[in-house]
Design an enzyme around this catalytic site. Sequence first.
Site, PDB file in Angstrom:
ATOM      1  N   GLU A 129       0.838  -1.189   0.000  1.00 13.41           N
ATOM      2  CA  GLU A 129       0.000   0.000   0.000  1.00 13.41           C
ATOM      3  C   GLU A 129       0.877   1.244   0.000  1.00 13.41           C
ATOM      4  O   GLU A 129       1.794   1.345   0.811  1.00 13.41           O
ATOM      5  CB  GLU A 129      -0.913   0.019   1.235  1.00 13.41           C
ATOM      6  CG  GLU A 129      -1.895   1.174   1.187  1.00 13.41           C
ATOM      7  CD  GLU A 129      -2.859   1.216   2.369  1.00 13.41           C
ATOM      8  OE1 GLU A 129      -3.576   2.223   2.516  1.00 13.41           O
ATOM      9  OE2 GLU A 129      -2.895   0.250   3.151  1.00 13.41           O
ATOM     10  N   GLY A 269       3.069   1.828  10.369  1.00 17.74           N
ATOM     11  CA  GLY A 269       2.849   1.185  11.653  1.00 17.74           C
ATOM     12  C   GLY A 269       2.488  -0.279  11.479  1.00 17.74           C
ATOM     13  O   GLY A 269       3.044  -1.154  12.135  1.00 17.74           O
ATOM     14  N   ALA A 270       1.554  -0.539  10.579  1.00 21.68           N
ATOM     15  CA  ALA A 270       1.115  -1.907  10.315  1.00 21.68           C
ATOM     16  C   ALA A 270       0.309  -1.906   9.027  1.00 21.68           C
ATOM     17  O   ALA A 270      -0.115  -0.856   8.541  1.00 21.68           O
ATOM     18  CB  ALA A 270       0.287  -2.451  11.476  1.00 21.68           C
ATOM     19  N   ASN A 273      -3.129  -6.446   5.312  1.00 22.00           N
ATOM     20  CA  ASN A 273      -3.260  -7.452   4.259  1.00 22.00           C
ATOM     21  C   ASN A 273      -4.185  -8.584   4.698  1.00 22.00           C
ATOM     22  O   ASN A 273      -4.060  -9.105   5.805  1.00 22.00           O
ATOM     23  CB  ASN A 273      -1.889  -8.051   3.927  1.00 22.00           C
ATOM     24  CG  ASN A 273      -0.819  -7.000   3.787  1.00 22.00           C
ATOM     25  OD1 ASN A 273      -0.878  -6.139   2.930  1.00 22.00           O
ATOM     26  ND2 ASN A 273       0.167  -7.052   4.672  1.00 22.00           N
ATOM     27  N   HIS A 305      -7.045  -2.061  15.144  1.00 16.49           N
ATOM     28  CA  HIS A 305      -7.233  -1.281  13.914  1.00 16.49           C
ATOM     29  C   HIS A 305      -7.057  -2.160  12.678  1.00 16.49           C
ATOM     30  O   HIS A 305      -7.908  -2.153  11.769  1.00 16.49           O
ATOM     31  CB  HIS A 305      -6.223  -0.130  13.896  1.00 16.49           C
ATOM     32  CG  HIS A 305      -6.285   0.733  12.683  1.00 16.49           C
ATOM     33  ND1 HIS A 305      -6.970   1.930  12.652  1.00 16.49           N
ATOM     34  CD2 HIS A 305      -5.744   0.594  11.440  1.00 16.49           C
ATOM     35  CE1 HIS A 305      -6.848   2.474  11.454  1.00 16.49           C
ATOM     36  NE2 HIS A 305      -6.108   1.677  10.708  1.00 16.49           N
ATOM     37  N   GLU A 306      -5.964  -2.911  12.639  1.00 12.41           N
ATOM     38  CA  GLU A 306      -5.710  -3.742  11.453  1.00 12.41           C
ATOM     39  C   GLU A 306      -6.743  -4.860  11.336  1.00 12.41           C
ATOM     40  O   GLU A 306      -7.161  -5.212  10.232  1.00 12.41           O
ATOM     41  CB  GLU A 306      -4.295  -4.303  11.493  1.00 12.41           C
ATOM     42  CG  GLU A 306      -3.192  -3.256  11.622  1.00 12.41           C
ATOM     43  CD  GLU A 306      -3.289  -2.120  10.611  1.00 12.41           C
ATOM     44  OE1 GLU A 306      -3.706  -2.365   9.471  1.00 12.41           O
ATOM     45  OE2 GLU A 306      -2.951  -0.979  10.974  1.00 12.41           O
ATOM     46  N   HIS A 309      -9.967  -3.530   9.891  1.00 10.76           N
ATOM     47  CA  HIS A 309      -9.879  -3.296   8.449  1.00 10.76           C
ATOM     48  C   HIS A 309     -10.413  -4.485   7.642  1.00 10.76           C
ATOM     49  O   HIS A 309     -10.700  -4.332   6.446  1.00 10.76           O
ATOM     50  CB  HIS A 309      -8.429  -3.050   8.033  1.00 10.76           C
ATOM     51  CG  HIS A 309      -8.036  -1.610   7.964  1.00 10.76           C
ATOM     52  ND1 HIS A 309      -8.802  -0.656   7.330  1.00 10.76           N
ATOM     53  CD2 HIS A 309      -6.930  -0.962   8.416  1.00 10.76           C
ATOM     54  CE1 HIS A 309      -8.194   0.510   7.405  1.00 10.76           C
ATOM     55  NE2 HIS A 309      -7.063   0.373   8.058  1.00 10.76           N
ATOM     56  N   GLU A 328      -9.450   4.647   6.304  1.00  9.04           N
ATOM     57  CA  GLU A 328      -8.590   4.947   7.449  1.00  9.04           C
ATOM     58  C   GLU A 328      -9.301   5.780   8.510  1.00  9.04           C
ATOM     59  O   GLU A 328      -9.199   5.492   9.703  1.00  9.04           O
ATOM     60  CB  GLU A 328      -7.307   5.641   6.979  1.00  9.04           C
ATOM     61  CG  GLU A 328      -6.404   4.761   6.117  1.00  9.04           C
ATOM     62  CD  GLU A 328      -5.963   3.481   6.810  1.00  9.04           C
ATOM     63  OE1 GLU A 328      -6.113   3.364   8.052  1.00  9.04           O
ATOM     64  OE2 GLU A 328      -5.469   2.577   6.107  1.00  9.04           O
TER      65      GLU A 328
END
Length: 863
Positions: A129, A269-270, A273, A305-306, A309, A328
């Site tokens: 990304e 940060g992360a 995927n 957060h990840e 997503h 985001e």
Amino acid sequence: MHLNSGGETLHHLHDYLPPVWLTPRAKIQFILDKLNTLVKVEYEVSHRGTSDSFPPVVFHGVELDFVSIRCNGAICDPSHYQINLDGLVFLQPPSSNFQLTIENRISPARNTSLEGLYYSGAMLCTQNEPEGFRKITYSIDRPDNLIQFQVTLIADSTVYPVLLSNGNLLSEEVTSLGKRIAIWEDPFPKPTYLFALVAGKLEARFGEFFTKSNKKVELRIYTEPGQLYKTEFALQALQIAMRWEEETFGLEYDLDLYMIVAVSDFNMGAMENKGLNIFNSKLVLADKRSATDEAFESILGVVAHEYFHNYTGNRVTLRNWFNLTLKEGLTVFRDQWFTEDQTDPDVKRIKDVSFLKEYQFAEDSSPMSHPILPKSYREMNNFYTVTIYEKGAEVIRMLSVFLGKEGFKKGLSHYLTTYDGQGVTFEEFISSMELANNVRWEYFRNWYHRKGTPSIAVQESWNQEASEYNVQLTDVDTPALEFPISLALFSEQGELLQSETMHFKGPSSTWKAKLPANSGKPVVSLFRHFSAPVRVEHKRPFSETILLAKKESDGFSRFEARDLVIQTSIQRILEGDYSIFESVVELFQTALEERQSVPKDFLGLYLSFPSITQLSEILSHSDYFELKKIQKWCLAELSKRLKPLWLALYEENQMTSPNQSRESIGGRRLKNQSLRYLMEETKEPFQMHRLALQQQMDAKNMTEELYPLRFLQELESHLAKESSTTFFKKWIDDSLVLDSWFQAQTLGSSDQVFLEIQALTNHPKFLWTNPNKVRALIGGFARNPLLLHRKDGSGYDFLVKCIEQVDTINPQTAAYLAKQMQKAHIQSEDLKEISKSCLKKLTENKTASTGLKEIVNTLLQAW
């Protein structure tokens, strides 16, 4: 889009067109080697239109070594395609649907940009990304091209015993020749930016999670050897986030396996995927000895957060990069909500808004200002900003205030159900909220188009005879906005009289209240819990602000009023009136004396003192040296006047439990906070500095060990060197802790500190190739305004030389460093000229990266 005079592509939102060609399925094979990896991809190519004539297919590709191309199995004639600096153009598509097979080679070890496939520590890994996939192979590399991938990884099993990709593992074997072959398949179509690959010698912590439908999900966290013991908390955070996502939004995980990999060299940060999150190691690895309470909370929030997503970003993704805030901003809001539920809503809100005001408001008032929906870009990496993320989250939060949390959940459910498997824009999201809740907002969408922080003027009126109170709020800028204003009225004694949420619709709105007969003029509290991301211009008696700082029942708003008392006092001190600071001393004294009735984590924030960058932004005062002088005087006064209370607070919190409870975290914060004030002691400074060093030596956790080091370095204590040397020797083998050590060296402001920072760039533990190290030392230097804006301009010269060096290695990190110059244009005339000259050197460098030049040219427009 069009090309500017320099030949660099400028992308415009108004030029967006859907892709003519798509690649809905791809089989991609990697023969992995860190110096020479062979990539072979088989695309199913599909035309979207109905015409019988087919335009060329454009595949993005950067720094690739082309090998071959086949169409429907046959080698293509060279006249049927073109290779250029931007990729590959297939000139003669045979039909509306066909197969194209492309082979190319790449060298991960030579890829220092950390985009695409690169080598880090003991592994090969990816970061795609926004546009890294084009550094792996030729592709239609845009978020509205969703692909179902099957991935085959082939590597030497002794060098790369672990082979990972997105989705579910179909098969794995080791051949008689020692080659490990793993085949992965992700059943969910995704853009190329969500593709991931990891290969290397890794250790794994295993866990499991049972969804609400009783499906078992295997959980794995991978690290380089020797780091696995630091992953227990991250695994727990993941399990908590998965349960919260189900209980709050009803969203179950949709694969059989969820993996996280900790990577030492990582720009972000992360990365979310699908099924294979890749994390900067600092946001995975933590134990009590080596990580602060702040680090644990960051890990909790980022792991969540990840994971979140998976739906807001992966299952429903973006139509184009201009809508980055769609995934985001929305997901930041969701992780903030999650962290509020796991900790304390007031404390979390104070931290988030303090960060917003210090960094995002600063960006809004700088040459880097942009709306949350950018209208153009040259390098998309430059728009991963606090505006897109944090301000974007505040815009989403306003919807939840308007609708209530249950209404917001309804809207999100409608959005995810309607657009599952699609790339969309913010319009689909806002419309979903409206449709699910039967509302229509006239001006709310303008938040996506208007840049800068709105400034809201407040005018009060009070009719004593009729006991009627009016408050009018006005926004003179355009386009018009609408937002919620949570407000309350208090009596002169601090009793809550009324509270509600007002709907502001620009340019002006008025709220009226009828109070009981013979009431006195009420005290209004506006934008409670920071219900909208605005500045407030409100001339009111200082006594009202003090009342709210003591009596406001909303914890965030009480802290906000406390901040305003301090800011008003410092503004008056700048004007020569020091007597007003008595109000701040009284406020702190009351809080200390009544400390037993206040939660420790909240009290720790309430007793903090604003940084000079916070004060500069709020007061619009650019002389950092003058602000530092005043801040130091204020701290010394608080130390001297309240010393017995600080000592008592310190002693009460000497012993804290080794856990992450609110009580223990608050206790450690109060211990460090009281120590910091005591170290401003002017009569016996050595005694208090010795106390700080002793705390560092005796500490059993990093929160109590790191902060004394930071305080001693900031104050340039006579014990600073002993503290620094002791800390370094103890943690010499822990790279993440050394990041904190490097950053601590940038907290002073003297000539000697500046010289030592320059020398540290040659330290054997400092690596120009590691973004964490660069952000810690060079970024720490740039974030210290007393060092960056040195009066002889040498700070600018040093930073620009560092930027030039980093740009040859990692352009994304170089652009980040250049952004730290965003306040140079408001310094003295001499400094403005020096900074301008330094920045121009970067633009004159013919090898400067596109991203760096975009940032520097934007900054120069302010001169």
